[in-house]
Write a protein that holds these residues in place. Structure first.
Motif, PDB file in Angstrom:
ATOM      1  N   GLY A  12      45.563   9.831 122.304  1.00 30.47           N
ATOM      2  CA  GLY A  12      45.154   9.426 120.967  1.00 30.47           C
ATOM      3  C   GLY A  12      43.993  10.239 120.428  1.00 30.47           C
ATOM      4  O   GLY A  12      43.946  11.459 120.500  1.00 30.47           O
ATOM      5  N   ALA A  13      43.004   9.513 119.894  1.00 37.70           N
ATOM      6  CA  ALA A  13      41.873  10.156 119.227  1.00 37.70           C
ATOM      7  C   ALA A  13      41.003  10.951 120.186  1.00 37.70           C
ATOM      8  O   ALA A  13      40.190  11.772 119.752  1.00 37.70           O
ATOM      9  CB  ALA A  13      41.028   9.102 118.513  1.00 37.70           C
ATOM     10  N   GLU A  14      41.149  10.744 121.497  1.00 37.52           N
ATOM     11  CA  GLU A  14      40.342  11.498 122.458  1.00 37.52           C
ATOM     12  C   GLU A  14      40.526  13.005 122.288  1.00 37.52           C
ATOM     13  O   GLU A  14      39.632  13.790 122.592  1.00 37.52           O
ATOM     14  CB  GLU A  14      40.718  11.115 123.885  1.00 37.52           C
ATOM     15  N   LEU A  15      41.709  13.410 121.825  1.00 38.79           N
ATOM     16  CA  LEU A  15      42.022  14.833 121.752  1.00 38.79           C
ATOM     17  C   LEU A  15      41.302  15.528 120.604  1.00 38.79           C
ATOM     18  O   LEU A  15      41.443  16.738 120.438  1.00 38.79           O
ATOM     19  CB  LEU A  15      43.537  15.027 121.623  1.00 38.79           C
ATOM     20  N   GLU A  16      40.557  14.784 119.810  1.00 37.29           N
ATOM     21  CA  GLU A  16      39.746  15.424 118.788  1.00 37.29           C
ATOM     22  C   GLU A  16      38.547  16.147 119.409  1.00 37.29           C
ATOM     23  O   GLU A  16      37.882  16.935 118.744  1.00 37.29           O
ATOM     24  CB  GLU A  16      39.274  14.376 117.771  1.00 37.29           C
ATOM     25  N   GLU A  17      38.265  15.851 120.663  1.00 36.64           N
ATOM     26  CA  GLU A  17      37.183  16.509 121.389  1.00 36.64           C
ATOM     27  C   GLU A  17      37.761  17.298 122.567  1.00 36.64           C
ATOM     28  O   GLU A  17      38.790  16.919 123.133  1.00 36.64           O
ATOM     29  CB  GLU A  17      36.182  15.478 121.918  1.00 36.64           C
ATOM     30  N   PHE A  18      37.102  18.385 122.922  1.00 41.77           N
ATOM     31  CA  PHE A  18      37.585  19.201 124.040  1.00 41.77           C
ATOM     32  C   PHE A  18      37.619  18.396 125.336  1.00 41.77           C
ATOM     33  O   PHE A  18      38.489  18.617 126.187  1.00 41.77           O
ATOM     34  CB  PHE A  18      36.690  20.437 124.211  1.00 41.77           C
ATOM     35  N   SER A  19      36.691  17.459 125.484  1.00 45.74           N
ATOM     36  CA  SER A  19      36.672  16.637 126.689  1.00 45.74           C
ATOM     37  C   SER A  19      37.959  15.832 126.842  1.00 45.74           C
ATOM     38  O   SER A  19      38.391  15.542 127.956  1.00 45.74           O
ATOM     39  CB  SER A  19      35.469  15.690 126.662  1.00 45.74           C
ATOM     40  N   GLY A  20      38.595  15.495 125.719  1.00 43.32           N
ATOM     41  CA  GLY A  20      39.877  14.801 125.795  1.00 43.32           C
ATOM     42  C   GLY A  20      40.963  15.688 126.371  1.00 43.32           C
ATOM     43  O   GLY A  20      41.816  15.227 127.144  1.00 43.32           O
TER      44      GLY A  20
ATOM     45  N   LEU B 143      43.335  19.939 116.853  1.00 39.21           N
ATOM     46  CA  LEU B 143      43.404  20.612 118.143  1.00 39.21           C
ATOM     47  C   LEU B 143      42.713  21.966 118.073  1.00 39.21           C
ATOM     48  O   LEU B 143      41.986  22.356 118.990  1.00 39.21           O
ATOM     49  CB  LEU B 143      44.859  20.783 118.572  1.00 39.21           C
ATOM     50  N   ALA B 144      42.933  22.698 116.976  1.00 37.10           N
ATOM     51  CA  ALA B 144      42.275  23.999 116.810  1.00 37.10           C
ATOM     52  C   ALA B 144      40.763  23.833 116.809  1.00 37.10           C
ATOM     53  O   ALA B 144      40.031  24.622 117.419  1.00 37.10           O
ATOM     54  CB  ALA B 144      42.743  24.652 115.512  1.00 37.10           C
ATOM     55  N   GLU B 145      40.281  22.799 116.141  1.00 34.20           N
ATOM     56  CA  GLU B 145      38.841  22.559 116.105  1.00 34.20           C
ATOM     57  C   GLU B 145      38.315  22.181 117.487  1.00 34.20           C
ATOM     58  O   GLU B 145      37.235  22.620 117.893  1.00 34.20           O
ATOM     59  CB  GLU B 145      38.531  21.465 115.088  1.00 34.20           C
ATOM     60  N   ALA B 146      39.080  21.369 118.227  1.00 35.08           N
ATOM     61  CA  ALA B 146      38.635  20.953 119.559  1.00 35.08           C
ATOM     62  C   ALA B 146      38.516  22.142 120.501  1.00 35.08           C
ATOM     63  O   ALA B 146      37.626  22.194 121.359  1.00 35.08           O
ATOM     64  CB  ALA B 146      39.604  19.921 120.135  1.00 35.08           C
ATOM     65  N   MET B 147      39.393  23.143 120.330  1.00 31.37           N
ATOM     66  CA  MET B 147      39.381  24.300 121.214  1.00 31.37           C
ATOM     67  C   MET B 147      38.517  25.434 120.678  1.00 31.37           C
ATOM     68  O   MET B 147      38.392  26.482 121.307  1.00 31.37           O
ATOM     69  CB  MET B 147      40.811  24.791 121.449  1.00 31.37           C
TER      70      MET B 147
ATOM     71  N   THR C 270      52.327  20.994 121.731  1.00 30.20           N
ATOM     72  CA  THR C 270      51.200  21.917 121.606  1.00 30.20           C
ATOM     73  C   THR C 270      49.977  21.383 122.346  1.00 30.20           C
ATOM     74  O   THR C 270      49.274  22.132 123.039  1.00 30.20           O
ATOM     75  CB  THR C 270      50.868  22.146 120.127  1.00 30.20           C
ATOM     76  N   THR C 271      49.723  20.091 122.212  1.00 32.38           N
ATOM     77  CA  THR C 271      48.600  19.479 122.919  1.00 32.38           C
ATOM     78  C   THR C 271      48.792  19.580 124.427  1.00 32.38           C
ATOM     79  O   THR C 271      47.849  19.864 125.175  1.00 32.38           O
ATOM     80  CB  THR C 271      48.458  18.006 122.510  1.00 32.38           C
ATOM     81  N   THR C 272      50.025  19.354 124.888  1.00 36.77           N
ATOM     82  CA  THR C 272      50.304  19.454 126.320  1.00 36.77           C
ATOM     83  C   THR C 272      50.088  20.872 126.820  1.00 36.77           C
ATOM     84  O   THR C 272      49.509  21.088 127.895  1.00 36.77           O
ATOM     85  CB  THR C 272      51.749  19.005 126.604  1.00 36.77           C
ATOM     86  N   ALA C 273      50.544  21.866 126.029  1.00 39.12           N
ATOM     87  CA  ALA C 273      50.328  23.264 126.410  1.00 39.12           C
ATOM     88  C   ALA C 273      48.840  23.568 126.525  1.00 39.12           C
ATOM     89  O   ALA C 273      48.385  24.219 127.479  1.00 39.12           O
ATOM     90  CB  ALA C 273      50.984  24.188 125.378  1.00 39.12           C
ATOM     91  N   ALA C 274      48.063  23.090 125.566  1.00 43.42           N
ATOM     92  CA  ALA C 274      46.620  23.332 125.595  1.00 43.42           C
ATOM     93  C   ALA C 274      45.980  22.660 126.810  1.00 43.42           C
ATOM     94  O   ALA C 274      45.147  23.261 127.496  1.00 43.42           O
ATOM     95  CB  ALA C 274      45.987  22.815 124.307  1.00 43.42           C
ATOM     96  N   ALA C 275      46.371  21.420 127.088  1.00 40.61           N
ATOM     97  CA  ALA C 275      45.782  20.686 128.219  1.00 40.61           C
ATOM     98  C   ALA C 275      46.128  21.349 129.549  1.00 40.61           C
ATOM     99  O   ALA C 275      45.286  21.432 130.452  1.00 40.61           O
ATOM    100  CB  ALA C 275      46.261  19.240 128.206  1.00 40.61           C
ATOM    101  N   LEU C 276      47.359  21.845 129.683  1.00 44.80           N
ATOM    102  CA  LEU C 276      47.738  22.540 130.916  1.00 44.80           C
ATOM    103  C   LEU C 276      46.948  23.838 131.069  1.00 44.80           C
ATOM    104  O   LEU C 276      46.538  24.201 132.172  1.00 44.80           O
ATOM    105  CB  LEU C 276      49.240  22.830 130.912  1.00 44.80           C
ATOM    106  N   GLY C 277      46.757  24.541 129.949  1.00 46.34           N
ATOM    107  CA  GLY C 277      45.947  25.753 130.007  1.00 46.34           C
ATOM    108  C   GLY C 277      44.516  25.456 130.424  1.00 46.34           C
ATOM    109  O   GLY C 277      43.925  26.186 131.230  1.00 46.34           O
ATOM    110  N   VAL C 278      43.955  24.375 129.898  1.00 49.21           N
ATOM    111  CA  VAL C 278      42.597  23.964 130.270  1.00 49.21           C
ATOM    112  C   VAL C 278      42.524  23.671 131.760  1.00 49.21           C
ATOM    113  O   VAL C 278      41.613  24.120 132.467  1.00 49.21           O
ATOM    114  CB  VAL C 278      42.168  22.736 129.450  1.00 49.21           C
TER     115      VAL C 278
END
Length: 374
Positions: free
Chosen positions: A355-363, A55-59, A27-35
């Motif tokens: 890791g924890a970077e994905l808690e923020e959209f910048s990650g 992830l929902a909160e980050a997006m 799911t994280t990979t899908a979100a990052a590719l979309g970004v």
């Protein structure tokens, strides 16, 4: 594909379907590719099944919604000037998808309302296996038909049978196939066969005894109404199968370096080949394969002088560094092995352990950039 890299996939494809075992970061990979695709200028929709809360909160996703949520321009392009791209994200809600399908396929608003308000409809998701998978196919077909997005990234359910979403409409049709429809149809339509009428009566007595008087009558009404939609469902299924097997689609297998995840990836790869679907390659997630900046603590020895404690500290750091270097080398070997298994035109990309970077959209932005450049 015009170039053997992820950037070309994000630029040229209309549909990216991500498959993989649960827990590999799909799911994280899908979100990052979309970004990454949206920041590159495309209109992108990420369809996900069950994103993690962080992830929902980050997006900026709401906990539930009936429509895709648009990631704000300020968030998408926080590090620079806004571009023409757009990113929408939707966590699939099967009930919403089903209701839209019924409204689209029913001959009239009144017929759609009769199905949706029927009490048997409320239990349909429990009676038919693969409700999430069917919701994914219906939503994907609808968004492709509307033509509002240039790229749709589909995050499939975290299951070994994730590709069953291609068969889910068929299972729904079989649940209401012609013999079942005729079994619950009005008696005058039961071919006039005495034996068949007897079967109808027997089934009616059993069901009324289990579920209460009048259940068979309700079931006949529901099956008669819903059965009229099966032609449209089959048409959607055939249309979606053709699109997913075409050059405009690509299937990516997300895995982690763990052996169980790699076995699942091999299973998915074989299944894609058997089905004739376009296998685009692997994403080796949570990988150290591309980490070329690992430290070499031995260089600190020239600064410690005769300090024995400092020497012991450097020795401890060196042992930790050796473990990290060994892991990175192991992941590079694994990536090379995955690459060697690829058909012509497919890719294998290593994604760093964010890791924890994905808690923020910048990650997600940094992960998407790392994936895009491969």
């Amino acid at each position: 594909m015009s170039a053997l890299n992820m950037h070309a996939l994000l630029r040229d494809k209309r549909v990216l379907v991500l498959c993989g075992a649960g827990g590999v970061g799909k799911t994280t990979t899908a979100a990052a590719l979309g970004v990454a695709a949206a920041r590159a200028g495309r209109r992108v929709l990420v369809l996900t099944i069950d994103p993690a809360r962080r992830l929902a909160e980050a997006m900026g996703l709401p906990e539930s919604g009936t429509e895709p949520t648009t990631v704000t321009t300020e968030r998408l392009f926080a590090d620079g000037a806004p571009g023409p791209g757009r990113l929408d994200v939707w966590m699939l809600v099967p009930g919403v998808v089903f209701e839209r399908m019924i409204h689209r396929l029913a001959p009239s608003p009144e017929a759609a309302r009769a199905i949706i308000e029927h009490r048997i409809y409320r239990f349909l998701s429990e009676l038919v296996a693969g409700v999430q998978e069917y919701a994914a196919t219906e939503a994907l077909d609808g968004f492709l038909h509307d033509d509002a997005y240039e790229l749709i990234v589909l995050d499939t359910p975290p299951s070994r049978h994730a590709l069953d979403f291609l068969d889910a409409p068929g299972r729904l049709s079989r649940f209401l196939d012609e013999r079942i429809v005729s079994l619950f149809g009005p008696e005058e339509s039961a071919r006039g066969a005495r034996l068949w009428k007897g079967a109808q009566a027997m089934v009616g007595r059993v069901l009324d005894g289990v579920f209460g008087a009048g259940f068979t009558r309700e079931m006949r009404g529901f099956v008669g109404a819903f059965g009229g939609l099966l032609g449209g469902i089959r048409l959607h299924t055939e249309r979606l199968r053709a699109r997913l097997a075409s050059p405009e689609a690509a299937f990516l297998l997300v895995t982690s370096p763990e052996s169980a995840a790699l076995r699942e990836a091999a299973f998915f790869r074989d299944t894609l080949v058997e089905r004739g679907l376009p296998f685009a390659g692997y994403v080796l997630n949570r990988s150290w394969a591309q980490d070329d900046a690992l430290a070499h603590p031995e260089a600190l020895l020239e600064h410690v002088g005769d300090d024995v404690h400092a020497e012991h500290g450097v020795a401890a750091l060196s042992r930790l560094a050796a473990t990290e270097h060994a892991r990175a080398e192991s992941h590079r070997t694994l990536l090379a092995r995955l690459t060697a298994q690829l058909p012509t035109g497919a890719i294998a990309v290593a994604a760093p352990d964010a890791g924890a970077e994905l808690e923020e959209f910048s990650g997600l932005v940094r992960l998407g950039d790392a994936l895009a450049v491969g």
